[in-house]
Motif scaffolding. Structure first.
Motif, PDB file in Angstrom:
ATOM      1  N   TRP A 289       1.109  -1.162  -0.058  1.00 19.79           N
ATOM      2  CA  TRP A 289      -0.119  -0.100  -0.093  1.00 19.79           C
ATOM      3  C   TRP A 289       0.769   1.357  -0.182  1.00 19.79           C
ATOM      4  N   SER A 290       1.462   1.579  -1.203  1.00 18.35           N
ATOM      5  CA  SER A 290       2.301   2.646  -1.300  1.00 18.35           C
ATOM      6  C   SER A 290       1.946   4.081  -0.979  1.00 18.35           C
ATOM      7  N   LYS A 291       0.735   4.309  -0.884  1.00 21.65           N
ATOM      8  CA  LYS A 291      -0.068   5.554  -0.600  1.00 21.65           C
ATOM      9  C   LYS A 291       0.173   5.921   0.808  1.00 21.65           C
ATOM     10  N   VAL A 292       0.416   4.766   1.670  1.00 25.60           N
ATOM     11  CA  VAL A 292       0.606   5.059   2.969  1.00 25.60           C
ATOM     12  C   VAL A 292       2.149   5.257   3.265  1.00 25.60           C
ATOM     13  N   THR A 293       2.319   6.429   4.243  1.00 27.46           N
ATOM     14  CA  THR A 293       3.493   6.937   4.403  1.00 27.46           C
ATOM     15  C   THR A 293       4.248   6.394   5.681  1.00 27.46           C
ATOM     16  N   ASP A 294       5.430   6.468   5.784  1.00 22.64           N
ATOM     17  CA  ASP A 294       6.229   5.978   7.002  1.00 22.64           C
ATOM     18  C   ASP A 294       5.488   6.765   8.195  1.00 22.64           C
ATOM     19  N   ASP A 295       5.494   8.202   7.970  1.00 18.89           N
ATOM     20  CA  ASP A 295       4.908   8.979   9.031  1.00 18.89           C
ATOM     21  C   ASP A 295       3.501   8.741   9.410  1.00 18.89           C
ATOM     22  N   GLU A 296       2.626   8.415   8.573  1.00 18.98           N
ATOM     23  CA  GLU A 296       1.306   7.841   9.164  1.00 18.98           C
ATOM     24  C   GLU A 296       1.494   6.632   9.820  1.00 18.98           C
ATOM     25  N   LEU A 297       2.318   5.724   9.357  1.00 24.01           N
ATOM     26  CA  LEU A 297       2.366   4.301  10.044  1.00 24.01           C
ATOM     27  C   LEU A 297       3.327   4.367  11.461  1.00 24.01           C
ATOM     28  N   GLU A 298       4.103   5.526  11.526  1.00 22.77           N
ATOM     29  CA  GLU A 298       4.750   5.671  12.844  1.00 22.77           C
ATOM     30  C   GLU A 298       3.548   6.262  13.940  1.00 22.77           C
ATOM     31  N   LYS A 299       2.640   7.125  13.629  1.00 21.88           N
ATOM     32  CA  LYS A 299       1.609   7.614  14.072  1.00 21.88           C
ATOM     33  C   LYS A 299       0.800   6.481  14.957  1.00 21.88           C
ATOM     34  N   THR A 300       0.540   5.476  14.336  1.00 17.27           N
ATOM     35  CA  THR A 300      -0.347   4.388  14.623  1.00 17.27           C
ATOM     36  C   THR A 300       0.380   3.579  15.655  1.00 17.27           C
ATOM     37  N   LYS A 301       1.767   3.752  15.913  1.00 20.33           N
ATOM     38  CA  LYS A 301       2.576   3.032  16.908  1.00 20.33           C
ATOM     39  C   LYS A 301       2.436   1.416  16.985  1.00 20.33           C
ATOM     40  N   GLY A 302       2.254   1.042  15.782  1.00 24.02           N
ATOM     41  CA  GLY A 302       2.338  -0.465  15.672  1.00 24.02           C
ATOM     42  C   GLY A 302       0.815  -1.037  15.705  1.00 24.02           C
ATOM     43  N   ASP A 303      -0.204  -0.242  16.132  1.00 24.37           N
ATOM     44  CA  ASP A 303      -1.597  -0.797  16.257  1.00 24.37           C
ATOM     45  C   ASP A 303      -2.293  -1.336  15.183  1.00 24.37           C
ATOM     46  N   LEU A 304      -2.453  -2.412  14.991  1.00 22.24           N
ATOM     47  CA  LEU A 304      -2.841  -2.772  13.855  1.00 22.24           C
ATOM     48  C   LEU A 304      -4.163  -2.324  13.303  1.00 22.24           C
ATOM     49  N   GLY A 305      -5.131  -2.141  14.350  1.00 22.15           N
ATOM     50  CA  GLY A 305      -6.299  -1.830  14.217  1.00 22.15           C
ATOM     51  C   GLY A 305      -6.382  -0.216  13.681  1.00 22.15           C
ATOM     52  N   GLN A 306      -5.489   0.618  13.917  1.00 22.63           N
ATOM     53  CA  GLN A 306      -5.233   1.985  13.347  1.00 22.63           C
ATOM     54  C   GLN A 306      -4.660   1.783  12.159  1.00 22.63           C
ATOM     55  N   VAL A 307      -3.713   0.704  11.621  1.00 23.71           N
ATOM     56  CA  VAL A 307      -3.150   0.582  10.511  1.00 23.71           C
ATOM     57  C   VAL A 307      -4.328   0.220   9.483  1.00 23.71           C
ATOM     58  N   THR A 308      -5.206  -0.597   9.929  1.00 26.68           N
ATOM     59  CA  THR A 308      -6.238  -1.314   9.095  1.00 26.68           C
ATOM     60  C   THR A 308      -7.209   0.090   8.528  1.00 26.68           C
ATOM     61  N   GLU A 309      -7.576   0.882   9.454  1.00 31.23           N
ATOM     62  CA  GLU A 309      -8.419   1.905   9.156  1.00 31.23           C
ATOM     63  C   GLU A 309      -7.539   3.157   8.271  1.00 31.23           C
ATOM     64  N   LEU A 310      -6.255   3.281   8.447  1.00 33.11           N
ATOM     65  CA  LEU A 310      -5.645   3.961   7.611  1.00 33.11           C
ATOM     66  C   LEU A 310      -5.618   3.505   6.223  1.00 33.11           C
ATOM     67  N   ILE A 311      -5.406   2.225   6.039  1.00 31.57           N
ATOM     68  CA  ILE A 311      -5.359   1.612   4.760  1.00 31.57           C
ATOM     69  C   ILE A 311      -6.592   1.747   3.939  1.00 31.57           C
ATOM     70  N   GLN A 312      -7.872   1.401   4.887  1.00 32.41           N
ATOM     71  CA  GLN A 312      -9.208   1.175   4.332  1.00 32.41           C
ATOM     72  C   GLN A 312      -9.364   2.855   3.843  1.00 32.41           C
ATOM     73  N   LYS A 313      -9.163   3.707   4.531  1.00 32.90           N
ATOM     74  CA  LYS A 313      -9.568   5.028   4.230  1.00 32.90           C
ATOM     75  C   LYS A 313      -8.792   5.480   2.892  1.00 32.90           C
ATOM     76  N   LYS A 314      -7.519   5.056   2.753  1.00 28.56           N
ATOM     77  CA  LYS A 314      -6.839   5.566   1.358  1.00 28.56           C
ATOM     78  C   LYS A 314      -7.143   4.445   0.362  1.00 28.56           C
ATOM     79  N   TYR A 315      -7.381   3.251   0.577  1.00 26.03           N
ATOM     80  CA  TYR A 315      -7.598   2.405  -0.592  1.00 26.03           C
ATOM     81  C   TYR A 315      -9.011   1.853  -0.777  1.00 26.03           C
TER      82      TYR A 315
END
Length: 83
Positions: free
Chosen positions: A21-47
């Protein structure tokens, strides 16, 4: 999914996420602090993918990382096995 398993391999998981999911940036992933629920939501919003398909893919990444690490050969240092 065990949180400490993900947190200990977070950089590897992050690398896999950004490959797929290349639209997801490292900064955005860092903000999730490894919480896969937040990562999932981030990816869902972008894709616009379903949460279930994203979760399955993330679980697959974690499983593959754990499997690959178990299959690594111990490194030798001065004739002693270092783990």
């Amino acid at each position: 999914m065990k949180k400490n398993g993900v947190k200990s391999k977070w950089n590897e998981v992050k690398d896999e996420v950004t490959k797929v999911w290349s639209k997801v940036t490292d900064d955005e992933l860092e903000k999730t602090k490894g919480d896969l629920g937040q990562v999932t939501e981030l990816i869902q919003k972008k894709y616009g993918e379903t949460k279930e398909s994203i979760r399955e893919r993330l679980k697959s990444f974690v499983k593959n990382i754990k499997t690959n690490n178990k299959n690594e050969q111990p490194k030798l240092h001065n004739e002693k096995v270092v783990r």
